[in-house]
Motif scaffolding. Structure first.
Motif, short mmCIF file in Angstrom:
data_model
loop_
_atom_site.label_atom_id
_atom_site.label_comp_id
_atom_site.label_asym_id
_atom_site.label_seq_id
_atom_site.Cartn_x
_atom_site.Cartn_y
_atom_site.Cartn_z
N ALA A 224 -24.36 -26.68 13.53
CA ALA A 224 -24.03 -27.02 12.23
C ALA A 224 -24.42 -25.95 11.35
O ALA A 224 -25.11 -24.64 11.40
CB ALA A 224 -25.82 -27.58 12.56
N ILE A 225 -23.74 -26.26 10.43
CA ILE A 225 -22.77 -25.91 8.75
C ILE A 225 -23.67 -26.33 7.91
O ILE A 225 -23.40 -27.54 7.85
CB ILE A 225 -21.46 -25.53 9.28
N PHE A 226 -24.25 -24.96 7.68
CA PHE A 226 -24.98 -25.83 6.15
C PHE A 226 -24.41 -25.96 4.83
O PHE A 226 -23.62 -24.44 4.66
CB PHE A 226 -26.31 -25.67 5.89
N MET A 227 -24.32 -26.74 3.68
CA MET A 227 -23.84 -26.43 2.56
C MET A 227 -24.71 -27.10 1.51
O MET A 227 -26.02 -27.74 1.46
CB MET A 227 -23.16 -27.37 2.23
N GLN A 228 -24.80 -26.61 0.00
CA GLN A 228 -25.75 -27.34 -1.08
C GLN A 228 -25.14 -26.76 -2.53
O GLN A 228 -23.84 -25.81 -2.25
CB GLN A 228 -26.87 -26.28 -0.83
N ARG A 229 -25.04 -28.08 -3.15
CA ARG A 229 -25.55 -27.53 -4.73
C ARG A 229 -26.29 -27.81 -5.48
O ARG A 229 -27.90 -27.58 -4.97
CB ARG A 229 -24.29 -28.89 -4.81
N ARG A 230 -26.66 -25.97 -6.22
CA ARG A 230 -27.68 -26.25 -7.28
C ARG A 230 -28.00 -27.88 -7.58
O ARG A 230 -27.68 -28.40 -7.23
CB ARG A 230 -27.14 -25.06 -8.28
N VAL B 213 -20.27 -22.24 1.66
CA VAL B 213 -21.75 -22.54 1.44
C VAL B 213 -22.30 -23.13 0.26
O VAL B 213 -22.94 -24.10 0.38
CB VAL B 213 -22.38 -21.39 1.68
N SER B 214 -20.98 -23.12 -0.20
CA SER B 214 -21.51 -23.76 -1.98
C SER B 214 -19.62 -24.06 -2.79
O SER B 214 -18.84 -23.53 -1.94
CB SER B 214 -22.00 -23.26 -2.92
N ALA B 215 -19.92 -25.17 -3.53
CA ALA B 215 -18.73 -25.63 -4.19
C ALA B 215 -18.54 -24.72 -5.36
O ALA B 215 -17.78 -25.17 -6.41
CB ALA B 215 -18.25 -26.90 -4.58
N THR B 216 -19.36 -23.63 -5.55
CA THR B 216 -19.08 -23.01 -7.20
C THR B 216 -19.10 -21.53 -6.42
O THR B 216 -19.71 -21.04 -5.40
CB THR B 216 -20.59 -22.78 -7.87
N THR B 217 -18.53 -20.44 -7.60
CA THR B 217 -17.52 -19.37 -7.01
C THR B 217 -18.91 -18.39 -7.35
O THR B 217 -18.60 -17.77 -6.47
CB THR B 217 -16.68 -19.10 -8.68
N ALA B 218 -19.99 -18.04 -8.52
CA ALA B 218 -20.81 -17.39 -8.60
C ALA B 218 -21.41 -17.14 -7.07
O ALA B 218 -21.52 -16.35 -5.73
CB ALA B 218 -21.26 -16.57 -9.29
N PRO B 219 -22.54 -18.00 -6.31
CA PRO B 219 -22.90 -18.63 -5.07
C PRO B 219 -22.20 -18.68 -3.88
O PRO B 219 -22.68 -17.70 -2.89
CB PRO B 219 -23.39 -19.98 -5.67
N SER B 220 -21.05 -19.18 -3.79
CA SER B 220 -20.02 -18.59 -2.84
C SER B 220 -19.84 -17.09 -2.66
O SER B 220 -20.04 -16.95 -1.03
CB SER B 220 -19.04 -19.97 -2.31
N HIS B 221 -19.69 -16.78 -3.29
CA HIS B 221 -18.94 -15.06 -3.43
C HIS B 221 -20.27 -14.30 -2.50
O HIS B 221 -19.99 -13.14 -1.94
CB HIS B 221 -17.97 -14.82 -4.86
N ALA B 222 -20.87 -15.12 -3.74
CA ALA B 222 -22.69 -14.48 -3.29
C ALA B 222 -22.85 -14.14 -1.77
O ALA B 222 -23.46 -12.93 -1.08
CB ALA B 222 -23.80 -14.46 -3.72
N SER B 223 -22.80 -15.46 -1.18
CA SER B 223 -23.45 -15.76 0.11
C SER B 223 -22.02 -14.76 1.61
O SER B 223 -22.36 -14.31 2.23
CB SER B 223 -23.22 -16.70 0.55
#
Ligand SMILES: [Zn+2]
Length: 464
Positions: A335-341, A74-84
């Motif tokens: 549709a698969i959604f992604m986001q960067r902070r 969902v994200s390319a960052t550790t904490a947001p991705s693991h949270a999701s």
């Protein structure tokens, strides 16, 4: 504008109802092992076709189970991705946008649901951003995140303090814990490895024997991947020995990929290109998922939590879970959604990183939108898997200069009028707007960070 944290206010009653239904089922659910190998991009796994044998263990797991060829973080960052991953929902609604923010206690995690459903739960993690102090221990009765400088690639010997640990050390903790376990409840274990993450410091015997002729950073990265894969084999063997007896559900994935210079970036977190968000996802469950099958439908890490709950016979997922169980029928056109902070505006590697970036993939088409960077990019992944040809950018000789810097896709030029890509981009703009509206941002919960914490984040490459 961010809204107060509201999505979970009414979840306790709903979750209690879910758990009551789950607990009433008579037979024993399976032991479950979830492994996340941090920073593991799918196309550098031999299990995903990489020509150097980086991941024989993952390949063997895929042969015994099912491999998802189009899985996205969902994200390319550790904490947001693991949270999701853990909470089965967008990090927007969770309020975890970057490392150093807490997964809020109101979030409902898969471990919490399993624990309340009668599972024993344990986690063994390997890096600073997913330590218990950042909320990732929610639902785990046992959570191992004590790092020592002797087994760390990032830390300060003078303090001494460590911010991560090698996979072999994390495995040793798991092995010791499994060996002394006398619990008869079904077991859920999460193991997190961080080795492929920068800095690339694979143990010498792995780094030394890696093929020459590959770019140095790539060679070091691949050696880390190979080392992590080797430790993955030890984890699965120990888990099968002490739990599940080979009948356990095993899921292996990653929180994001790594740039390795493909679009001008060596690391991750800044963009949403395939190398940053396309992750391996393999599931083995003997007799329950097909052996040797490759699923091509696009899936997201938010699908992992509902998959685990279905396997555990929790009949109703918490209402905050947004994904789909991978055990059910999948939609090739989903549709698969992604986001960067969002960044306030930052000069990184000669590039102005500014505002939010979102992306969606549907039916092989990928759209990336970063309005404050004046970027709109559209790719057809089946014919352009490396996202080299932005269909919203007209050919222009002057862009050759940018191309030399791996930066040719910035959408600052006007796209050709009336092209199919322009029409598709317009539709995707609307889809992204609808997704944003349906997933309002919660306020982030910044954990108090001391000097050492800031050092830890910086040493891992995260600077604000
Ligand atoms: Zn990560």
């Amino acid at each position: 504008m961010r809204r107060p944290f509201v999505p979970f206010l009414f979840l306790s009653v709903a979750v209690a109802a879910v758990l009551a239904a789950a607990c009433s089922r008579p037979s024993t659910p399976p032991d479950i092992l979830l492994v996340t190998i941090d920073t593991l991009r799918a196309d550098h796994c031999s299990a995903y076709g990489y020509p150097i044998e980086t991941t024989p263990v993952l390949a063997a797991l895929a042969a015994a189970g099912t491999r998802y060829s189009t899985a996205y973080a969902v994200s390319a960052t550790t904490a947001p991705s693991h949270a999701s991953l853990m909470a089965g929902s967008s990090f927007r609604t969770l309020g975890v946008f970057k490392n150093g923010q807490r997964l809020p206690p109101q979030a409902v995690t898969v471990a919490e649901v399993l624990s309340a459903s009668g599972y024993a739960t344990a986690a063994f993690v390997s890096s600073f951003p997913v330590r218990s102090r950042f909320g990732f221990a929610q639902g785990f009765e046992f959570f191992e995140d004590k790092f020592t400088i002797q087994n760390s690639s990032v830390g300060r010997r003078s303090a001494p303090v460590a911010h991560d640990r090698f996979a072999g050390s994390t495995f040793a903790k798991l092995q010791a814990w499994l060996g002394q376990r006398r619990d008869t409840r079904p077991l859920f274990v999460w193991v997190h490895f961080v080795d492929p993450h920068f800095p690339y410091r694979a143990p010498e015997k792995f780094a030394a024997r890696w093929p020459a002729g590959v770019a140095p950073d790539v060679r070091k990265y691949d050696a880390e991947v190979h080392y992590a894969d080797k430790q993955l084999g030890r984890v699965i063997e120990a888990f099968d020995k002490h739990a599940g007896g080979g009948g356990a559900l095993v899921i292996v994935t990653s929180d994001h990929g790594e740039g390795l210079g493909d679009h001008g970036w060596l690391s991750h977190g800044i963009n949403l290109y395939e190398e940053a968000v396309r992750v391996p996802l393999v599931m083995r469950w003997s007799g329950r998922v097909d052996a040797g099958k490759v699923v091509t439908e696009p899936v997201s890490l938010i699908d992992v939590a509902p998959t685990i709950l279905e396997a555990a016979r929790v009949t109703q997922a918490p209402p905050s879970f947004e994904g789909l169980s991978l055990l059910g029928k999948l939609d090739p056109d989903r549709a698969i959604f992604m986001q960067r902070r969002a960044y306030q505006g930052k000069e990184l590697q000669d590039t102005d990183v500014r505002g939010e970036m979102t992306a969606l993939v549907r039916g092989g088409a990928k759209y990336i939108l970063a309005p404050e960077e004046n970027r709109r990019e559209f790719y057809q992944l089946p014919s352009d898997p490396h996202e080299a040809h932005n269909l919203l950018a007209p050919p222009a000789p002057a862009r050759d200069v940018a191309a030399q810097h791996g930066d040719a896709q910035h959408g600052d030029a006007q796209p050709p009028a009336q092209s199919p890509a322009v029409a598709a981009a317009r539709r995707h703009d609307e889809e992204l707007a609808a997704w944003r509206e349906a997933h309002p941002e919660s306020a982030g919960d910044d954990a108090p960070l001391d000097k050492e914490d800031v050092r830890a984040l910086r040493s891992l490459g995260y600077v604000d």
